[in-house]
Design a protein around this motif. Structure first.
Motif, short mmCIF file in Angstrom:
data_model
loop_
_atom_site.label_atom_id
_atom_site.label_comp_id
_atom_site.label_asym_id
_atom_site.label_seq_id
_atom_site.Cartn_x
_atom_site.Cartn_y
_atom_site.Cartn_z
N ASN A 32 0.89 -1.10 -0.09
CA ASN A 32 -0.03 -0.16 0.04
C ASN A 32 0.73 1.26 -0.12
O ASN A 32 0.69 2.15 -0.74
CB ASN A 32 -0.89 -0.07 1.24
N PHE A 33 1.91 1.27 0.84
CA PHE A 33 2.74 2.29 0.94
C PHE A 33 3.72 2.51 -0.63
O PHE A 33 3.92 3.83 -1.03
CB PHE A 33 3.92 2.25 1.72
N GLU A 34 3.81 1.47 -1.25
CA GLU A 34 4.57 1.54 -2.67
C GLU A 34 3.57 2.08 -3.64
O GLU A 34 3.85 3.01 -4.30
CB GLU A 34 4.80 0.40 -3.09
N ARG A 35 2.36 1.76 -3.42
CA ARG A 35 1.31 2.24 -4.43
C ARG A 35 1.26 3.80 -4.05
O ARG A 35 1.40 4.66 -5.18
CB ARG A 35 0.02 1.62 -4.01
N GLU A 36 1.15 4.26 -2.95
CA GLU A 36 0.73 5.59 -2.80
C GLU A 36 2.11 6.48 -2.96
O GLU A 36 1.77 7.57 -3.32
CB GLU A 36 0.19 5.66 -1.26
N LYS A 37 3.11 5.74 -2.54
CA LYS A 37 4.34 6.55 -3.07
C LYS A 37 4.72 7.06 -4.45
O LYS A 37 4.95 8.20 -4.91
CB LYS A 37 5.73 5.83 -2.49
N CYS A 38 4.28 6.11 -5.19
CA CYS A 38 4.31 6.38 -6.58
C CYS A 38 3.10 7.32 -7.35
O CYS A 38 3.34 8.14 -8.13
CB CYS A 38 4.12 5.14 -7.42
N GLY A 128 12.36 1.26 -12.93
CA GLY A 128 12.13 0.79 -11.68
C GLY A 128 10.70 1.34 -11.21
O GLY A 128 10.36 2.65 -11.67
N GLY A 129 10.15 0.91 -10.14
CA GLY A 129 8.77 1.64 -9.79
C GLY A 129 8.96 3.12 -9.08
O GLY A 129 8.10 3.70 -9.47
N PHE A 130 10.12 3.31 -8.65
CA PHE A 130 10.32 4.85 -8.13
C PHE A 130 10.26 5.98 -9.37
O PHE A 130 10.22 7.07 -9.23
CB PHE A 130 11.72 4.88 -7.51
N ASN A 154 6.05 1.34 -18.95
CA ASN A 154 6.30 0.19 -17.99
C ASN A 154 7.57 0.11 -17.33
O ASN A 154 8.30 -1.20 -17.22
CB ASN A 154 5.89 -1.23 -18.67
N ALA A 155 8.11 1.27 -17.00
CA ALA A 155 9.37 1.40 -16.49
C ALA A 155 9.45 0.44 -15.27
O ALA A 155 10.61 -0.13 -14.69
CB ALA A 155 9.68 2.76 -16.13
N LYS A 156 8.16 0.33 -14.41
CA LYS A 156 8.28 -0.15 -13.13
C LYS A 156 8.63 -1.72 -13.18
O LYS A 156 9.19 -2.35 -12.08
CB LYS A 156 7.13 -0.09 -12.23
N ILE A 157 8.39 -2.43 -14.29
CA ILE A 157 8.79 -3.74 -14.44
C ILE A 157 9.90 -4.12 -15.30
O ILE A 157 10.22 -5.37 -15.26
CB ILE A 157 7.57 -4.50 -14.96
N SER A 158 10.71 -3.09 -15.62
CA SER A 158 11.79 -3.24 -16.16
C SER A 158 12.92 -4.18 -15.47
O SER A 158 13.56 -5.09 -16.40
CB SER A 158 12.53 -1.89 -16.74
N VAL A 159 13.09 -3.94 -14.30
CA VAL A 159 14.20 -4.89 -13.43
C VAL A 159 13.59 -6.23 -13.37
O VAL A 159 14.46 -7.14 -13.59
CB VAL A 159 14.17 -4.08 -12.05
#
Length: 334
Positions: A32-38, A128-130, A154-159
């Motif tokens: 949840n924190f990751e989602r809100e951070k982005c 990356g997600g950030f 789709n940069a968040k799934i590149s790694v």
């Protein structure tokens, strides 16, 4: 110590304990924190995340204080509060967290760009997600206004995609940059130019040699092609030996002279001597090559037509160097 410092100290202990007792709930909170951070942007008023169950209970058990009371002291009401089971992060707190991360990313990237290998770089790719965060993207663009800063789809799934591709085919990465200088502990002939500050030992046969010498195989920042072996180094082994070994070191120096405090021991390279070759002076030619994310070594025992390729491996654990039946080899065979 201020109340804020105490809060951070106790919160770290609380989080560690909460992860142990409630791992599933903590993972949900992190997601949840990751989602809100982005999703956060500079014009967002505040961020609300459901507070993990029992977190306040564990906090009170460890700190002997109520979480709500701690957050009502000092400057915390302008940063964080808990309301109706939700952790409310005010812009002051969120911006502070983002700025710490942006400063570290910026500092590290600027250090990288000073290297001669990156001379001529004109564009930066955020992955990356950030990278989906507007705050991060704007911060990087502001710090590197002379570069093109790109965020691919789709940069968040590149790694993740890269890890899966590498798992299927490690050779998809054709070249790596050696992060350190790699070499082995050896004993070499004294060179007045190279060993000017070293007092060499005198052996019985009259030859002056240097103990604890670093014999280099790979140089820091050297381009290492996958499956392409480095130039071989020759060693000698004398006596009725069943196996021999090299102590392997890494260093941030380009050309270490000794395996001293500026080198780090990383493991041992073992070679089993074929029974038919035991009891004689042996020539051993060692090469190192990059395989995936590791370094592998190959040792050829003998010379001419009478050669055998021996199996060798790195052991990166602390080992008893007095292992029976093993002898460390050197460049001279002394």
């Amino acid at each position: 110590m201020s109340v804020i410092n105490l809060f951070f100290q106790f919160t770290h202990r609380v989080i560690q304990q909460y992860r142990i007792e409630h791992p599933t709930q903590w993972i949900t909170f992190e997601n949840n924190f990751e989602r809100e951070k982005c999703r956060y942007s500079p014009d967002t008023y505040e961020v609300a995340i459901q507070c993990p169950n029992n977190f306040a209970t564990i906090y009170e058990k460890i700190t002997k204080a109520k979480l709500e009371n701690t957050l009502s002291k000092d400057d915390w009401p302008t940063k964080v509060k808990i309301t109706d089971g939700f952790l409310i992060l005010k812009p002051k707190a969120v911006n502070m967290m983002f700025q710490i991360a942006i400063d570290k990313i910026t500092s590290h990237t600027k250090t990288l760009l000073t290297k001669k290998e990156l001379k001529g770089v004109k564009a930066l790719l955020l992955v990356g997600g950030f990278s989906e965060s507007k705050v991060v993207t704007n911060g990087i663009k502001s710090a590197f206004n002379g570069y093109r800063v790109l965020v691919p789809p789709n940069a968040k799934i590149s790694v993740l995609k890269g890890a899966v591709m590498f798992g299927h085919d490690p050779n998809i990465i054709s070249m790596r940059i050696s992060p350190y200088t790699y070499g082995v502990h050896s004993r070499v002939l004294y060179d007045a130019t190279r060993h000017a500050t070293i007092n060499p030992q005198q052996l019985l046969d009259g030859r002056r040699v240097v103990e604890n010498a670093f014999h280099k195989h790979l140089t820091i920042r050297e381009q290492v092609y996958v499956d392409q072996a480095t130039k071989g180094a020759n060693y000698k082994s004398v006596g009725n030996l069943k196996n021999v070994f090299w102590k392997v070191y890494q260093s941030e120096l380009k050309d270490p002279i000794l395996c001293d405090g500026q080198c780090r021991y990383i493991g041992r390279l073992n070679v089993d001597i074929p029974t038919a070759m035991q009891g004689s002076t042996l020539n051993l030619n060692m090469t190192m090559t990059c395989i995936g994310s590791e370094l592998e070594a190959k040792v050829v025992v003998g010379e001419g037509k009478n050669t055998i390729v021996c199996c060798s491996k790195f052991e990166f654990l602390n080992i008893d160097m007095s292992m029976p039946g093993s002898v460390e080899v050197d460049e001279l065979g002394l």
